[in-house]
Design a protein around this motif. Sequence first.
Motif, short mmCIF file in Angstrom:
data_model
loop_
_atom_site.label_atom_id
_atom_site.label_comp_id
_atom_site.label_asym_id
_atom_site.label_seq_id
_atom_site.Cartn_x
_atom_site.Cartn_y
_atom_site.Cartn_z
N THR A 46 0.82 -1.22 0.00
CA THR A 46 0.00 0.00 0.00
C THR A 46 0.85 1.26 0.00
OG1 THR A 46 -0.14 -0.07 2.41
CG2 THR A 46 -1.94 -1.11 1.17
N ILE A 47 2.16 1.10 0.22
CA ILE A 47 3.07 2.25 0.25
C ILE A 47 4.24 1.95 -0.68
CG2 ILE A 47 4.62 3.63 1.68
CD1 ILE A 47 2.77 3.10 4.02
N CYS A 48 4.64 2.95 -1.45
CA CYS A 48 5.77 2.83 -2.38
C CYS A 48 7.04 2.46 -1.61
CB CYS A 48 5.95 4.14 -3.13
SG CYS A 48 7.35 4.15 -4.26
N SER A 49 7.76 1.45 -2.07
CA SER A 49 8.98 1.01 -1.38
C SER A 49 10.16 1.95 -1.65
CB SER A 49 9.33 -0.41 -1.80
OG SER A 49 9.57 -0.47 -3.19
N SER A 50 10.01 2.87 -2.58
CA SER A 50 11.10 3.81 -2.88
C SER A 50 11.02 5.07 -2.03
CB SER A 50 11.08 4.19 -4.35
OG SER A 50 11.29 3.07 -5.16
N GLY A 54 3.87 7.35 -1.55
CA GLY A 54 2.86 7.21 -2.60
C GLY A 54 2.28 5.82 -2.69
N THR A 55 1.22 5.70 -3.47
CA THR A 55 0.57 4.41 -3.70
C THR A 55 1.25 3.69 -4.86
OG1 THR A 55 -1.53 5.37 -2.99
CG2 THR A 55 -1.64 3.28 -4.18
N PRO A 56 1.76 2.48 -4.67
CA PRO A 56 2.46 1.77 -5.74
C PRO A 56 1.48 1.20 -6.77
CG PRO A 56 2.40 0.41 -3.77
CD PRO A 56 1.75 1.72 -3.42
N ARG A 57 1.44 1.79 -7.96
CA ARG A 57 0.53 1.34 -9.02
C ARG A 57 1.25 1.14 -10.34
NH1 ARG A 57 -2.79 6.31 -8.52
NH2 ARG A 57 -2.32 6.34 -10.72
N THR A 91 10.18 -6.41 -10.96
CA THR A 91 8.75 -6.21 -11.17
C THR A 91 8.11 -5.41 -10.04
OG1 THR A 91 8.26 -8.32 -10.10
CG2 THR A 91 8.49 -8.32 -12.52
N GLU A 92 8.93 -4.71 -9.24
CA GLU A 92 8.39 -3.93 -8.13
C GLU A 92 7.48 -2.83 -8.64
OE1 GLU A 92 11.96 -3.63 -8.55
OE2 GLU A 92 12.25 -5.57 -7.60
N LEU A 93 6.44 -2.58 -7.88
CA LEU A 93 5.54 -1.47 -8.18
C LEU A 93 6.03 -0.24 -7.44
CD1 LEU A 93 2.07 -3.23 -7.76
CD2 LEU A 93 3.27 -2.72 -9.87
N CYS A 149 5.21 4.33 -7.01
CA CYS A 149 4.21 5.39 -7.14
C CYS A 149 4.46 6.24 -8.38
CB CYS A 149 4.19 6.26 -5.89
SG CYS A 149 5.65 7.28 -5.67
N HIS A 150 3.52 7.10 -8.68
CA HIS A 150 3.60 8.00 -9.84
C HIS A 150 4.88 8.83 -9.83
CE1 HIS A 150 2.91 11.90 -11.80
NE2 HIS A 150 2.25 11.19 -12.71
N ASP A 151 5.18 9.50 -8.72
CA ASP A 151 6.35 10.37 -8.64
C ASP A 151 7.65 9.60 -8.83
OD1 ASP A 151 4.64 12.50 -8.22
OD2 ASP A 151 4.93 12.52 -6.05
N CYS A 152 7.75 8.42 -8.24
CA CYS A 152 8.97 7.63 -8.35
C CYS A 152 9.17 7.08 -9.76
CB CYS A 152 8.97 6.49 -7.33
SG CYS A 152 9.18 7.06 -5.62
N ILE A 153 8.10 6.65 -10.42
CA ILE A 153 8.25 6.09 -11.77
C ILE A 153 8.70 7.18 -12.74
CG2 ILE A 153 5.91 6.32 -12.73
CD1 ILE A 153 7.84 3.09 -12.97
N VAL A 154 8.19 8.40 -12.58
CA VAL A 154 8.61 9.51 -13.44
C VAL A 154 10.05 9.89 -13.12
CG1 VAL A 154 8.20 11.93 -14.02
CG2 VAL A 154 6.27 10.36 -13.82
N ALA A 155 10.40 10.00 -11.86
CA ALA A 155 11.75 10.41 -11.46
C ALA A 155 12.81 9.41 -11.93
CB ALA A 155 11.82 10.58 -9.95
N THR A 156 12.51 8.13 -11.85
CA THR A 156 13.50 7.13 -12.25
C THR A 156 13.62 6.98 -13.76
OG1 THR A 156 11.88 5.35 -12.03
CG2 THR A 156 13.27 5.77 -10.12
#
Length: 181
Positions: free
Chosen positions: A11-15, A19-22, A31-33, A35-42
């Motif tokens: 329920t919480i982003c591991s990075s 955020g919500t991991p989606r 295959t880790e999920l 959040c929105h901010d982390c996927i854009v930043a990485t």
Amino acid sequence: YDGCGDYIHDTICSSCYSGTPRFWCKDCFGTELCCHDCIVATHTKNPMHRIQEWRGSYFMTVSLKKLGLHVQLGHPGGAKCLLPKRAFNDDFTLIDTNGIHKISLDFCGCETAQMHMKQLLRTTWFPVTTTDPRTTATFRILEQYHILSFESKCSSYEFYHTIARLSDNTGLYPRKVCLTS
């Protein structure tokens, strides 16, 4: 592979732990999920990666452009330009080995900035036109096609449609690439 696997109950982003991991990336390792901010930043240095969003019972492909990623040319990766110039109508297409990508591209508009064509070439993206480029192909895909055309006699038409199928294999949304300015 089609579900969340071990991450179904997260329920919480591991990075960032907030955020919500989606989201997950089909091209990154693991295959880790996240959040929105982390996927854009990485993915500031990997705008050609294919992102998927968990919609409760299935994954749906979503572009980094829709998630808000802007690729800045003319400056080191991650650095912002004080005078960015958007690509033509914020409609830029990048062809790479894993598909055809719509991206938000900002050229450097600083006083010492190079021509748009040079900024693209220094990123190893080959522009289709020399004035107001809207479409580029990565050097990597040009090299791949070069070898493939010699080894298998694959036509450019077949090669392009193969790459288009990597982006969308349903055939419902044909990819249109502007080859002229």
